[in-house]
Design a protein around this motif. Structure first.
Motif: not given
Length: 830
Positions: A708-711, A644-651, A626-627, A680-685
């Motif tokens: 959502a992919i954070r780089q 803020r409207y993203f729900e149940n986000t898991q990364v 969870q994140t 490329v190093t990325r975190a996937y939510t």
């Protein structure tokens, strides 16, 4: 015989002239000095014979007349025995035109419109049948409204109490009724039923003219501020134009009617802007109204041009606006394979104004002798009718600018056979005001299932959303990755869900920079919306806008955004790539860099569905935790960027491996397969977002799936690359995706597919300048230019190589060579 002397004759003539002048003045004061013959707004008496001939010969015309009878005759029968029955259904009148809110005025306008539409339709039947019972019925309703409105002033005139609604809902049918029954009410013995007295009384045309003058004055609002010619405006004065123009054409006095028309057409007011000098100049070179998809149709424009051209042929108003008439055909190029429209900004997929545009255009072309435009309108209408199984017009009870009976009066027979047709399925379509580029790849095999259509882009315009460079994708019968669109009701447009999510970055498929991407309030089309952004520009495409492709399998478009609000540069390339009749995929490359500090970038992607599964390149499901990283905003009034409207986000943990994401649609077992290459190093939510508007089947009410992919750092030299394959199968034909590198810079992708046991390798090169040079000695591959694809197809007994240049000079692969033509494109198979 004694002749009359000259002096006596001269005196007699002077007296006659004086008496005539006095008589003319009296008639003018009483509003009777007029030369316009009624009906005039939609049709004339001279055209009646041709319309009756259509009714006799064509089922569509006969059916429209039958529908008019079905709507009017039962009410007429009741009215003949009980005149109060229909009149008692008329709602109360508001006191002034700013008494009610939009929400309160709606039901009141609907109630009045129901009765006035009945009157106008009775007037139409009087025109067609010449049976006075229809005119008498219409006049009785009209008389009730005249008695109320004639007592007011332009400032206090209203029906529903909202100045934006009456010209769109009630004033139009009021004017049409008067126009159609004019010959009846002008008879010396014409009477109307007076509900207050319970008896029939003579029709008072002077009172009618006073009521009409009040209506015109209320729409024009000459008592307000003047128009500013050239000002950028919303669609409001277009939507209210019919209420103004129809009513102006009912003014008896020639001089006053011409003065009022001049205000409508030339001078304008701040409320009803000049049609010629403020409204029409807003149409750009593409000839479409510069708003979101469904708001752009604006058939009232073409209808108004046609009416003005009919009444004032000497003005020749259609001559200088040919680009608008041809622009009417652009919208049919903006359909997904299921015929629903692509969606950008405040827009609804199912709103379709194309047939009205074509019928109005055809009416103009037929009368004016525009042969090319006539043929194009006929072809477009034929294709539209064929697509839905024939032309079966249906009258309904819509209250806003409901001009469906025009199909009867302006409708023309379409030839059963037309040799030519319009190819509305061009691979590339650009909509410049909205910064949109469409990419399409269709197939002759079950196109609704296997065809591709996607759009990328974004800009500021009336009814725009704040998206950066957003994306929408179609596949497997669904708009899989939707843009946000518009809620069902006006009330819902005001709630935070729309204003703080759907309208902003996070409600769309885009890239957010440093977690702070936002818009400006200054310059926004709506106050306190914070949606102003720069316009995305097309910098390359093959084929170009509405041109033919060099290959049936490949095309691309690249959009660039100089984002001065967030001080960043962004560039997005979308390519549709077909591997067989039933397999194809999208290549999406998104480059982004802050011109300040590059902290991180988030690639946001929504897909309809029931489940999202994230696996690494070995096929193992990735662990998630969870994140709350998206439970924040920048502190502006709309909570940008809206996540803020993203729900149940898991990364996931940050990983450098390649990733495959599968979105499952359980309703009919459809899938979207998404591939992100390693390197490329990325975190996937993954998470859930509010349900998709206008979604198919159960997905209108189900939460939308989110990735959502954070780089960390920039995303220009290391851009986001995603391969999307919509499919009916749980396993994709795409097997793997790798980045193509130029040193430390990512310039494309290698995509391997297995189709019917054959291996297809696509080397997709997408560089950030048109003169970039790429050399890959390992692959024996070189390219000079922006975009190219090398395809290698290997089967048991052969190897086929295809070279495609979308924008460039030279492409070499393993000794095979291709040089582009003068348009920097080319295709060759070896």
């Amino acid at each position: 015989m004694k002749l009359i002397d000259n002096e006596y004759m001269t005196g007699f003539l002077k007296k006659c002239i004086f008496v005539f002048a006095i008589l003319n003045a009296v008639l003018t004061v009483n509003g009777e000095a007029q030369s316009l013959k009624h009906p005039v707004i939609w049709v004339t008496a001279e055209e009646r014979a041709g319309i009756l001939e259509n009714i006799e010969k064509y089922d569509w015309a006969k059916d429209l007349v039958n529908q008019l009878h079905e709507r009017v005759d039962p009410a007429l029968k009741i009215h003949e025995t009980n005149p109060n029955a229909i009149l008692n259904t008329i709602p109360a009148f508001a006191k002034h035109d700013r008494e009610n809110s939009e929400q309160k005025a709606g039901p009141l306008a609907a109630g009045h419109n129901k009765v006035l539409a009945l009157a106008s339709e009775a007037g139409m039947l009087y025109y067609l049948t010449q049976n006075e019972k229809y005119a008498k019925f219409a006049a009785d309703i009209l008389g009730y409204y005249i008695d109320v409105i004639a007592t007011k002033t332009p400032k206090t005139t209203t029906i529903c109490g909202y100045e934006f609604f009456d010209p769109r809902t009630t004033y139009g049918p009021f004017a049409l009724t008067y126009d159609f029954i004019y010959s009846y009410v002008k008879q010396p013995n014409a009477t109307v039923y007076n509900k207050e007295k319970g008896v029939r009384i003579p029709f008072d045309n002077a009172k009618a003219q006073k009521a009409i003058a009040n209506i015109v004055g209320n729409v024009l609002q000459e008592y307000g501020k003047p128009d500013q010619h050239g000002k950028f405006i919303s669609n409001h004065p277009i939507l209210t134009a019919s209420g103004a123009l129809f009513s102006i054409l009912c003014i008896d006095n020639d001089a006053e009617r011409e003065r009022l028309f001049n205000v409508f057409w030339e001078r304008g007011t701040a409320h009803q802007n000049s049609f010629k000098n403020t409204i029409l100049p807003m149409f750009g070179e593409q000839g479409i109204w510069p708003e979101s998809t469904s708001y752009s149709f604006m058939p009232i424009i073409t209808m108004t041009l046609n009416i003005v051209d009919r009444v004032y042929p000497e003005m020749d108003v259609t001559k200088d606006y040919q680009h608008i008439l041809y622009g009417n055909f652009l919208f049919d190029y903006l359909r997904h394979p299921n015929r629903k429209f692509v969606r950008f900004g405040d827009s609804k997929r199912n709103n379709d104004g194309t047939e009205d545009l074509y019928r109005y255009t055809l009416s103009i072309a037929e009368r004016r002798g525009y042969s090319d435009l006539k043929l194009k309108a006929q072809m477009a209408l034929k294709q539209a009718y064929d697509a839905k199984g024939g032309y079966k017009p249906k009258l309904d009870d819509g209250i806003f600018n409901n001009f469906q009976p025009l199909d009867l009066f302006w409708g023309q027979p379409i030839p059963d056979k037309i040799e030519k047709g319009i190819n509305f399925n061009k691979p590339t379509v650009l909509v410049k005001h909205s910064g949109i580029a469409l990419q399409r790849n269709l197939t002759e095999t079950a196109n609704e299932l296997y065809g591709l259509t996607g759009i990328i882009g974004g800009a500021h315009y009336v009814h725009s959303h704040l998206t950066g460079i957003s994306m929408e994708l179609y596949g497997a019968g669904y708009i899989m990755a939707p843009n946000a669109g518009l809620p069902p009701s006006v009330k819902e447009r005001q709630i935070p869900l729309h204003e703080n999510y759907f309208r902003l970055y996070a409600g769309n498929n885009t890239v957010i920079v440093n977690g702070t991407s936002h818009g400006l309030d200054e310059g926004s089309w709506k106050g306190d919306a914070y949606v102003w952004q720069n316009t995305t520009k097309n910098i390359a495409a093959e084929p170009k806008h509405l041109e033919n492709p060099v290959s049936e399998n490949f095309s691309f478009a690249t959009q660039f955004l100089k984002d001065e609000v967030n001080n960043c540069d962004q560039e997005r390339t979308l390519s549709t790539i077909r591997t067989s009749d039933i397999t194809a995929y999208y290549f999406d490359m998104f480059r982004s860099k802050s011109l300040d500090e590059n902290k991180f970038h988030d690639y946001i992607y929504h897909n309809i569905g029931d489940e999202t599964i994230i696996k690494n390149e070995k096929g193992n499901v990735l662990n998630l935790k969870q994140t709350d990283r998206y439970k924040n905003d920048i502190g502006d009034p709309v909570q940008s960027p809206g996540w803020r409207y993203f729900e149940n986000t898991q990364v996931t943990e940050p990983i450098k491996e390649g990733v495959k994401v599968t979105f499952k649609i359980n309703f009919d077992n459809r899938y979207m397969h998404m591939f992100v290459p390693k390197g490329v190093t990325r975190a996937y939510t993954k998470g859930l977002t509010p349900p998709t508007r206008e979604a198919e089947n159960d997905y209108l009410n189900k939460k939308t799936q989110l990735i959502a992919i954070r780089q960390t750092g920039e995303a220009w030299d290391k851009p986001f690359i995603s391969i999307f394959e919509p499919s009916l199968n749980s396993e994709s034909s795409v097997q793997s995706v790798e980045s193509l590198m130029d040193g430390d810079k990512i310039v494309g992708a290698k995509v391997i597919s297995i189709v019917e046991k054959n291996k297809i390798i696509d080397y997709i090169i997408s560089q950030d300048t048109s003169d970039a040079i790429y050399n890959n000695k390992t692959l024996n591959l070189s390219f000079e230019g922006r975009f190219a694809i090398v395809r290698v197809e290997a089967s048991k007994d052969r190897k086929k190589v295809s070279l495609y240049i979308g924008d460039g000079k030279k492409l070499n692969f393993e000794g095979f060579k291709l040089e582009s033509n003068h348009q920097n494109k080319g295709f060759k198979v070896f």
